[in-house]
Design an enzyme around this catalytic site. Sequence first.
Site, PDB file in Angstrom:
ATOM      1  N   TYR A 161       5.748 -21.922   1.881  1.00  0.00           N
ATOM      2  CA  TYR A 161       7.200 -21.981   2.084  1.00  0.00           C
ATOM      3  C   TYR A 161       7.665 -23.425   2.215  1.00  0.00           C
ATOM      4  O   TYR A 161       8.546 -23.882   1.481  1.00  0.00           O
ATOM      5  CB  TYR A 161       7.603 -21.178   3.332  1.00  0.00           C
ATOM      6  CG  TYR A 161       8.995 -21.515   3.832  1.00  0.00           C
ATOM      7  CD1 TYR A 161      10.128 -21.202   3.085  1.00  0.00           C
ATOM      8  CD2 TYR A 161       9.184 -22.171   5.058  1.00  0.00           C
ATOM      9  CE1 TYR A 161      11.400 -21.527   3.539  1.00  0.00           C
ATOM     10  CE2 TYR A 161      10.456 -22.501   5.517  1.00  0.00           C
ATOM     11  CZ  TYR A 161      11.563 -22.181   4.754  1.00  0.00           C
ATOM     12  OH  TYR A 161      12.818 -22.508   5.198  1.00  0.00           O
ATOM     13  N   THR A 193      14.966 -27.701   5.411  1.00  0.00           N
ATOM     14  CA  THR A 193      14.405 -27.324   6.704  1.00  0.00           C
ATOM     15  C   THR A 193      13.569 -28.457   7.294  1.00  0.00           C
ATOM     16  O   THR A 193      13.002 -29.274   6.542  1.00  0.00           O
ATOM     17  CB  THR A 193      13.520 -26.068   6.538  1.00  0.00           C
ATOM     18  OG1 THR A 193      12.691 -25.912   7.681  1.00  0.00           O
ATOM     19  CG2 THR A 193      12.596 -26.175   5.326  1.00  0.00           C
ATOM     20  N   ASP A 194      13.463 -28.456   8.619  1.00  0.00           N
ATOM     21  CA  ASP A 194      12.599 -29.453   9.261  1.00  0.00           C
ATOM     22  C   ASP A 194      11.126 -29.228   8.916  1.00  0.00           C
ATOM     23  O   ASP A 194      10.289 -30.102   9.125  1.00  0.00           O
ATOM     24  CB  ASP A 194      12.798 -29.463  10.783  1.00  0.00           C
ATOM     25  CG  ASP A 194      12.480 -28.127  11.454  1.00  0.00           C
ATOM     26  OD1 ASP A 194      12.184 -27.137  10.748  1.00  0.00           O
ATOM     27  OD2 ASP A 194      12.529 -28.070  12.707  1.00  0.00           O
ATOM     28  N   GLU A 195      10.808 -28.036   8.373  1.00  0.00           N
ATOM     29  CA  GLU A 195       9.398 -27.740   8.080  1.00  0.00           C
ATOM     30  C   GLU A 195       8.839 -28.637   6.976  1.00  0.00           C
ATOM     31  O   GLU A 195       7.629 -28.720   6.809  1.00  0.00           O
ATOM     32  CB  GLU A 195       9.225 -26.257   7.739  1.00  0.00           C
ATOM     33  CG  GLU A 195       9.674 -25.387   8.894  1.00  0.00           C
ATOM     34  CD  GLU A 195       9.270 -23.914   8.800  1.00  0.00           C
ATOM     35  OE1 GLU A 195       8.250 -23.603   8.186  1.00  0.00           O
ATOM     36  OE2 GLU A 195      10.002 -23.091   9.379  1.00  0.00           O
ATOM     37  N   LYS A 205      10.089 -25.782  -0.263  1.00  0.00           N
ATOM     38  CA  LYS A 205      11.347 -26.411   0.169  1.00  0.00           C
ATOM     39  C   LYS A 205      11.276 -27.933  -0.027  1.00  0.00           C
ATOM     40  O   LYS A 205      12.250 -28.563  -0.439  1.00  0.00           O
ATOM     41  CB  LYS A 205      11.632 -26.089   1.644  1.00  0.00           C
ATOM     42  CG  LYS A 205      11.951 -24.638   1.937  1.00  0.00           C
ATOM     43  CD  LYS A 205      13.239 -24.137   1.291  1.00  0.00           C
ATOM     44  CE  LYS A 205      14.489 -24.731   1.909  1.00  0.00           C
ATOM     45  NZ  LYS A 205      15.714 -24.120   1.313  1.00  0.00           N
TER      46      LYS A 205
HETATM   47  P1  NAD Z   1      17.326 -15.371   4.678  1.00  0.00           P
HETATM   48  O1  NAD Z   1      15.976 -14.993   4.177  1.00  0.00           O
HETATM   49  O2  NAD Z   1      17.913 -14.639   5.842  1.00  0.00           O
HETATM   50  O3  NAD Z   1      18.391 -15.248   3.493  1.00  0.00           O
HETATM   51  C1  NAD Z   1      18.134 -15.692   2.205  1.00  0.00           C
HETATM   52  C2  NAD Z   1      19.210 -15.135   1.274  1.00  0.00           C
HETATM   53  O4  NAD Z   1      18.956 -15.639  -0.040  1.00  0.00           O
HETATM   54  C3  NAD Z   1      19.196 -13.609   1.170  1.00  0.00           C
HETATM   55  O5  NAD Z   1      20.512 -13.112   1.214  1.00  0.00           O
HETATM   56  C4  NAD Z   1      18.562 -13.344  -0.190  1.00  0.00           C
HETATM   57  O6  NAD Z   1      19.010 -12.138  -0.796  1.00  0.00           O
HETATM   58  C5  NAD Z   1      19.013 -14.565  -0.972  1.00  0.00           C
HETATM   59  N1  NAD Z   1      18.106 -14.875  -2.095  1.00  0.00           N
HETATM   60  C6  NAD Z   1      16.749 -14.937  -2.073  1.00  0.00           C
HETATM   61  N2  NAD Z   1      16.284 -15.221  -3.295  1.00  0.00           N
HETATM   62  C7  NAD Z   1      17.370 -15.380  -4.111  1.00  0.00           C
HETATM   63  C8  NAD Z   1      17.546 -15.701  -5.475  1.00  0.00           C
HETATM   64  N3  NAD Z   1      16.491 -15.919  -6.278  1.00  0.00           N
HETATM   65  N4  NAD Z   1      18.796 -15.785  -5.968  1.00  0.00           N
HETATM   66  C9  NAD Z   1      19.874 -15.556  -5.177  1.00  0.00           C
HETATM   67  N5  NAD Z   1      19.779 -15.222  -3.876  1.00  0.00           N
HETATM   68  C10 NAD Z   1      18.534 -15.147  -3.341  1.00  0.00           C
HETATM   69  O7  NAD Z   1      17.232 -16.937   4.949  1.00  0.00           O
HETATM   70  P2  NAD Z   1      17.986 -17.811   6.070  1.00  0.00           P
HETATM   71  O8  NAD Z   1      17.183 -17.805   7.304  1.00  0.00           O
HETATM   72  O9  NAD Z   1      19.415 -17.456   6.100  1.00  0.00           O
HETATM   73  O10 NAD Z   1      17.825 -19.261   5.416  1.00  0.00           O
HETATM   74  C11 NAD Z   1      18.821 -19.788   4.552  1.00  0.00           C
HETATM   75  C12 NAD Z   1      18.418 -21.187   4.120  1.00  0.00           C
HETATM   76  O11 NAD Z   1      18.280 -22.020   5.258  1.00  0.00           O
HETATM   77  C13 NAD Z   1      17.082 -21.243   3.384  1.00  0.00           C
HETATM   78  O12 NAD Z   1      17.196 -22.169   2.341  1.00  0.00           O
HETATM   79  C14 NAD Z   1      16.108 -21.746   4.447  1.00  0.00           C
HETATM   80  O13 NAD Z   1      15.061 -22.457   3.849  1.00  0.00           O
HETATM   81  C15 NAD Z   1      17.003 -22.647   5.269  1.00  0.00           C
HETATM   82  N6  NAD Z   1      16.645 -22.800   6.692  1.00  0.00           N
HETATM   83  C16 NAD Z   1      16.438 -21.715   7.480  1.00  0.00           C
HETATM   84  C17 NAD Z   1      16.154 -21.890   8.840  1.00  0.00           C
HETATM   85  C18 NAD Z   1      15.984 -20.714   9.767  1.00  0.00           C
HETATM   86  O14 NAD Z   1      15.679 -20.912  10.954  1.00  0.00           O
HETATM   87  N7  NAD Z   1      16.181 -19.488   9.325  1.00  0.00           N
HETATM   88  C19 NAD Z   1      16.083 -23.177   9.371  1.00  0.00           C
HETATM   89  C20 NAD Z   1      16.307 -24.278   8.523  1.00  0.00           C
HETATM   90  C21 NAD Z   1      16.594 -24.073   7.183  1.00  0.00           C
HETATM   91  P1  TYD Z   2       9.466 -17.610  12.647  1.00  0.00           P
HETATM   92  O1  TYD Z   2      10.648 -16.952  13.247  1.00  0.00           O
HETATM   93  O2  TYD Z   2       8.705 -16.891  11.573  1.00  0.00           O
HETATM   94  O3  TYD Z   2       9.962 -19.049  12.143  1.00  0.00           O
HETATM   95  P2  TYD Z   2       9.094 -20.332  11.597  1.00  0.00           P
HETATM   96  O4  TYD Z   2       7.728 -19.904  11.316  1.00  0.00           O
HETATM   97  O5  TYD Z   2       9.848 -20.688  10.359  1.00  0.00           O
HETATM   98  O6  TYD Z   2       9.199 -21.341  12.674  1.00  0.00           O
HETATM   99  O7  TYD Z   2       8.440 -17.949  13.798  1.00  0.00           O
HETATM  100  C1  TYD Z   2       8.781 -18.755  14.913  1.00  0.00           C
HETATM  101  C2  TYD Z   2       7.547 -18.940  15.749  1.00  0.00           C
HETATM  102  O8  TYD Z   2       7.153 -17.688  16.303  1.00  0.00           O
HETATM  103  C3  TYD Z   2       6.329 -19.430  14.943  1.00  0.00           C
HETATM  104  O9  TYD Z   2       5.587 -20.345  15.749  1.00  0.00           O
HETATM  105  C4  TYD Z   2       5.517 -18.177  14.713  1.00  0.00           C
HETATM  106  C5  TYD Z   2       5.822 -17.330  15.940  1.00  0.00           C
HETATM  107  N1  TYD Z   2       5.805 -15.863  15.720  1.00  0.00           N
HETATM  108  C6  TYD Z   2       5.038 -15.044  16.565  1.00  0.00           C
HETATM  109  O10 TYD Z   2       4.359 -15.508  17.494  1.00  0.00           O
HETATM  110  N2  TYD Z   2       5.050 -13.691  16.341  1.00  0.00           N
HETATM  111  C7  TYD Z   2       5.772 -13.130  15.336  1.00  0.00           C
HETATM  112  O11 TYD Z   2       5.720 -11.875  15.162  1.00  0.00           O
HETATM  113  C8  TYD Z   2       6.569 -13.986  14.497  1.00  0.00           C
HETATM  114  C9  TYD Z   2       7.397 -13.420  13.376  1.00  0.00           C
HETATM  115  C10 TYD Z   2       6.560 -15.344  14.743  1.00  0.00           C
END
Ligand code: NAD
Ligand code: TYD
Length: 337
Positions: free
Chosen positions: A151, A123-125, A155
């Site tokens: 988090y 992630t970019d985080e 990562k």
């Molecule tokens: P999500 O929380 O929607 O899904 C995570 C999945 O992983 C779920 O299906 C969960 O059951 C499974 N999981 C959790 N712990 C596990 C374990 N110990 N063993 C096996 N499975 C497990 O997450 P997401 O938003 O789909 O993110 C997926 C990946 O992408 C993550 O690695 C996250 O860090 C990365 N990512 C997410 C975003 C975003 O905007 N959501 C952006 C950049 C990177």
């Molecule tokens: P989020 O979807 O949790 O993603 P991330 O924290 O990984 O970027 O949140 C996106 C942005 O929205 C973040 O700046 C936090 C804000 N946010 C709110 O203002 N209210 C909310 O209820 C949530 C879940 C997020």
Amino acid sequence: MKIVVTGGAGFIGGNFVHYMVKKHPDYEIIVIDKLTYAGNMETLEPVIDKIKFYKADIADRKEIFKIFEENKPDIVVNFAAESHVDRSIENPEVFLKTNILGTQVLMDASREYGVKRYHQVSTDEVYGDLPLDRPDMFFTEDTPIHTSSPYSASKASADLLVQAYHRTFGLPVTISRCSNNYGPYHFPEKLIPLMIANALADKPLPVYGEGLNVRDWLYVEDHCSAIDLIIHNGKVGEVYNIGGHNEKANIYIVKKILELLGKPESLITYVTDRKGHDLRYAIDPTKIHNELGWLPETKFDDGIVKTVNWYLENKDWWEKIISGEYTEYYEKMYGNR
Ligand code: NAD
Ligand code: TYD
């Protein structure tokens, strides 16, 4: 080609499985997912006949080695993670177990069974945040790791371990660092689906702080296409940033959702800010564009309409989620905020 997709019942992993089934119908796709609160078999339902599914924890060495022994995968793409910053502030431990130790187990199994490519979805985080008043600054692959939340620290730790396994053991790895995703099957604890669900129920929309924090939004399918390119054409040992220059302040997103749903802005409620809240994320995707020819296809204005429509048309998928244990989570996080 046999490809293991971990976290395939989650938001991005699920979308990736759909994408790969369509794009590479000849591939054998093996999904491993623990089915935590964030995993949902209904996300995989449309493709369930075309994949193999294992319910397992990526940190469970015995189980993971058994699955690798049975399947001998060529490629591993690791999406499995605890992914919500707010939950990591409440309880960091499971983030370290899954995100760091789970990654280690997957890489050990990949070494043992001669996996040809291990791809870590990061992630970019991991780059921390950028100032709000410097729109000229972007995260490049050379930006130092500098994390803010448990988090992002978990990562970043995993990323360092992946690079160490490449250097020390010669594991053929790649890492991608993507900005915030949005689209179908997004768990309703995250900003966009949470605001859609609340707006539809005429409930308050909880905006942290003043809503001025900026995120760089990418339609999930564009993330999937980038990973598909990286696992096939990316250079081993390299990191690729993924993002589509789509920076928006949170309040803009929230107002856009209200507008699309025809709901009043009076639903917006400003609540106590997140601890350590990152100000701005912004990706420079020059490397993946120049080296692999990747470009995002979905513009934000189209993607957000598609997303809102998906939530309108798939209430079955998310209404079940927000009526279960999620109710307790919501009360705990937002009850007295
Ligand atoms: P999500 O929380 O929607 O899904 C995570 C999945 O992983 C779920 O299906 C969960 O059951 C499974 N999981 C959790 N712990 C596990 C374990 N110990 N063993 C096996 N499975 C497990 O997450 P997401 O938003 O789909 O993110 C997926 C990946 O992408 C993550 O690695 C996250 O860090 C990365 N990512 C997410 C975003 C975003 O905007 N959501 C952006 C950049 C990177
Ligand atoms: P989020 O979807 O949790 O993603 P991330 O924290 O990984 O970027 O949140 C996106 C942005 O929205 C973040 O700046 C936090 C804000 N946010 C709110 O203002 N209210 C909310 O209820 C949530 C879940 C997020």
